[in-house]
Design an enzyme around this catalytic site. Structure first.
Site, mmCIF file in Angstrom:
data_model
loop_
_atom_site.group_PDB
_atom_site.id
_atom_site.type_symbol
_atom_site.label_atom_id
_atom_site.label_comp_id
_atom_site.label_asym_id
_atom_site.label_seq_id
_atom_site.Cartn_x
_atom_site.Cartn_y
_atom_site.Cartn_z
ATOM 1 N N GLU A 1 35.135 20.618 41.655
ATOM 2 C CA GLU A 1 35.622 20.702 40.278
ATOM 3 C C GLU A 1 35.651 19.295 39.709
ATOM 4 O OE1 GLU A 1 39.314 22.828 39.948
ATOM 5 O OE2 GLU A 1 38.483 24.602 40.896
ATOM 6 N N HIS B 1 39.486 26.222 35.689
ATOM 7 C CA HIS B 1 40.791 26.039 36.345
ATOM 8 C C HIS B 1 41.920 26.047 35.303
ATOM 9 C CE1 HIS B 1 42.521 24.490 40.362
ATOM 10 N NE2 HIS B 1 43.491 25.057 39.665
ATOM 11 N N ARG C 1 41.354 28.754 45.589
ATOM 12 C CA ARG C 1 40.627 27.487 45.608
ATOM 13 C C ARG C 1 39.150 27.773 45.835
ATOM 14 N NH1 ARG C 1 44.048 25.589 43.146
ATOM 15 N NH2 ARG C 1 45.503 23.920 43.650
HETATM 16 N N1 LIG Z 1 43.933 28.696 39.661
HETATM 17 C C1 LIG Z 1 45.027 27.955 39.556
HETATM 18 O O1 LIG Z 1 45.233 27.211 38.617
HETATM 19 C C2 LIG Z 1 46.051 28.078 40.624
HETATM 20 C C3 LIG Z 1 47.418 28.068 40.277
HETATM 21 C C4 LIG Z 1 48.350 28.295 41.271
HETATM 22 C C5 LIG Z 1 47.940 28.440 42.577
HETATM 23 N N2 LIG Z 1 46.625 28.362 42.886
HETATM 24 C C6 LIG Z 1 46.181 28.451 44.277
HETATM 25 O O2 LIG Z 1 46.579 29.694 44.809
HETATM 26 C C7 LIG Z 1 47.168 29.482 46.085
HETATM 27 C C8 LIG Z 1 48.135 30.594 46.376
HETATM 28 O O3 LIG Z 1 49.191 30.558 45.451
HETATM 29 P P1 LIG Z 1 50.489 31.449 45.695
HETATM 30 O O4 LIG Z 1 51.465 31.106 44.634
HETATM 31 O O5 LIG Z 1 50.087 32.868 45.892
HETATM 32 O O6 LIG Z 1 50.932 30.787 47.079
HETATM 33 P P2 LIG Z 1 51.819 31.331 48.286
HETATM 34 O O7 LIG Z 1 52.862 32.246 47.756
HETATM 35 O O8 LIG Z 1 52.200 30.132 49.065
HETATM 36 O O9 LIG Z 1 50.793 32.214 49.120
HETATM 37 C C9 LIG Z 1 49.765 31.678 49.879
HETATM 38 C C10 LIG Z 1 49.198 32.794 50.718
HETATM 39 O O10 LIG Z 1 48.031 32.319 51.392
HETATM 40 C C11 LIG Z 1 48.055 32.826 52.715
HETATM 41 N N3 LIG Z 1 47.296 31.965 53.634
HETATM 42 C C12 LIG Z 1 47.441 30.632 53.798
HETATM 43 N N4 LIG Z 1 46.565 30.191 54.733
HETATM 44 C C13 LIG Z 1 45.873 31.273 55.160
HETATM 45 C C14 LIG Z 1 44.826 31.457 56.109
HETATM 46 N N5 LIG Z 1 44.342 30.421 56.817
HETATM 47 N N6 LIG Z 1 44.343 32.699 56.295
HETATM 48 C C15 LIG Z 1 44.838 33.730 55.597
HETATM 49 N N7 LIG Z 1 45.845 33.634 54.681
HETATM 50 C C16 LIG Z 1 46.338 32.407 54.463
HETATM 51 C C17 LIG Z 1 49.513 32.825 53.060
HETATM 52 O O11 LIG Z 1 49.698 33.694 54.124
HETATM 53 P P3 LIG Z 1 50.906 33.526 55.154
HETATM 54 O O12 LIG Z 1 52.004 34.269 54.522
HETATM 55 O O13 LIG Z 1 50.360 34.115 56.373
HETATM 56 O O14 LIG Z 1 51.204 32.049 55.279
HETATM 57 C C18 LIG Z 1 50.155 33.296 51.770
HETATM 58 O O15 LIG Z 1 50.212 34.689 51.694
HETATM 59 C C19 LIG Z 1 47.811 28.098 45.964
HETATM 60 O O16 LIG Z 1 47.976 27.485 47.243
HETATM 61 C C20 LIG Z 1 46.811 27.349 45.106
HETATM 62 O O17 LIG Z 1 45.826 26.742 45.924
HETATM 63 C C21 LIG Z 1 45.674 28.213 41.939
#
Ligand SMILES: NC(=O)c1ccc[n+]([C@@H]2O[C@H](COP(=O)([O-])OP(=O)(O)OC[C@H]3O[C@@H](n4cnc5c(N)ncnc54)[C@H](OP(=O)(O)O)[C@@H]3O)[C@@H](O)[C@H]2O)c1
Length: 351
Positions: free
Chosen positions: A293, A312, A264
């Site tokens: 955005e 995005h 994000r």
């Molecule tokens: N560009 C795009 O179109 C697109 C598409 C999909 C996703 N995304 C974004 O990418 C994010 C991650 O996706 P994902 O599939 O990898 O999600 P995920 O599997 O839920 O992973 C999220 C990760 O973020 C870490 N995290 C959360 N809060 C944190 C903090 N305060 N400090 C440090 N680490 C933190 C979590 O760590 P913990 O294990 O410690 O909780 C986890 O490893 C989504 O939430 C979304 O916002 C963007």
């Protein structure tokens, strides 16, 4: 006692063949989909559907009646948090909501639900579904920076063979820091390791991830960031992650480091990023996400020569709807069997 059957209502568009696929995978659900009440999708992953679509008053009444009769919702009406709140208040029988975005926690946060509602209803995201295409974009961003794509493009525009040839950085043997080791970070780690990079990653927990040689606590970012040729951010947008890649982290980056952000936009201090791009501390940035955005037309990032902006769109692929339907079918089976769901929303930090 696990449920015997589940009444699922599609609040967002889903193609008929995927409804059939979900039902084939989990026949214990009643999947109610009235296509006449759902906006047509303009492309795969178009969960809000065509904005030109309008329901008549009668159709809107029928749509809300259907949505408000669900035990389980597939998506939220119009992808709008205010609509999630409306249906939660109207439907005391609602048990679980499958959100469409990977960062769906933000929709739940935006609905401003009460503690009681957050405790009663389960919410799951599509985290992981976008990991394939996004991990490819992460590799692209790193390689574009390492191979000086803007410089090559400029020479080509000028029909200039570039007298002085220059050394290109190698991904093989480089050090890359993955800020975020969720679905996206983990898959990116495997791909980068296969290409010969030495991969480190950040986590608040003690995790072991394939392809990651060392896990660093996010608190150590400013101290450790200078060791890495590439930094890849895949964190959700929460109050806790806002500005995690702050001015101090960027100022301590290795000179010429490449930054990729697919999580994000709020995670990166954009003013500081522009400053460090101009100073050459950040050599290249590939950004699929920005804040806000859409990025305003007058924003300085647009004109920075060493920036690649993707609106995005890097996560979108022809497979998105199929992968979401498969994840949802798996989750239905887990729900009916009384097992843990995949991707529950953390309703304290909302991701
Ligand atoms: N560009 C795009 O179109 C697109 C598409 C999909 C996703 N995304 C974004 O990418 C994010 C991650 O996706 P994902 O599939 O990898 O999600 P995920 O599997 O839920 O992973 C999220 C990760 O973020 C870490 N995290 C959360 N809060 C944190 C903090 N305060 N400090 C440090 N680490 C933190 C979590 O760590 P913990 O294990 O410690 O909780 C986890 O490893 C989504 O939430 C979304 O916002 C963007």
């Amino acid at each position: 006692m696990p449920n015997e059957r589940l009444r699922v209502v599609a609040a967002t568009p889903i193609p008929d063949e995927l409804v059939a696929a979900v039902l084939a995978a989990e026949p214990r659900i009643d999947f109610v989909v009235d296509q006449s009440l759902l906006p047509p999708m303009r492309h795969p992953g178009d969960h809000a559907g065509d904005p030109e679509f309008r329901r008549s008053d009668e159709q809107q009444r029928r749509y809300e009646e259907l949505v408000d009769s669900a035990q389980v919702l597939y998506g939220i009406p119009g992808e709008r948090p205010s609509e999630l709140r409306r249906t939660v208040e109207a439907n005391p029988a609602l048990e679980w909501v499958q959100l469409m975005p990977a960062g769906g926690g933000a929709q739940v946060r935006g609905a401003h639900l009460t503690e009681e509602q957050l405790g009663r209803i389960r919410f799951t995201t599509t985290a992981g579904v976008h990991a394939g295409p996004l991990s490819e974009f992460c590799v692209l961003g790193l390689l574009a920076g390492f191979k000086s794509l803007p410089r090559l493009e400029e020479h080509q525009r000028q029909h200039d063979w570039a007298d002085g040839r220059w050394i290109m950085k190698r991904l093989d043997g480089s050090r890359v820091l993955l800020v975020g080791l969720g679905g996206i970070g983990s898959l990116t780690a495997r791909k980068l390791a296969a290409l010969g990079a030495h991969v480190s990653g950040t986590s608040r927990r003690d995790v072991a991830v394939d392809g990651v040689e060392e896990v660093i606590h996010p608190d150590a970012l400013a101290d450790r960031v200078g060791e890495f040729d590439g930094i890849v951010v895949s964190l959700p947008g929460t109050p806790e992650t806002e500005g995690l890649i702050n001015a101090a982290v960027l100022a301590n980056a290795k000179p010429g480091a490449v930054l990729v952000n697919v999580g994000r936009g709020t995670v990166v201090d954009q003013d500081a990023l522009v400053e460090q791009l101009r100073a050459g501390r950040i050599g290249f940035a590939a950004l699929d996400v920005t804040t806000p955005e859409p990025l305003p037309a007058e924003h300085p990032l647009w004109d920075e020569p060493n920036v690649l902006i993707s609106p995005h769109t890097a996560a979108l692929s022809d497979l998105e709807d199929e992968l979401i339907a498969k994840l949802f079918a798996d989750n239905c089976t887990r729900y009916l069997d009384g097992r843990e769901l995949i991707n529950p929303v953390n309703t304290r930090e909302f991701y």
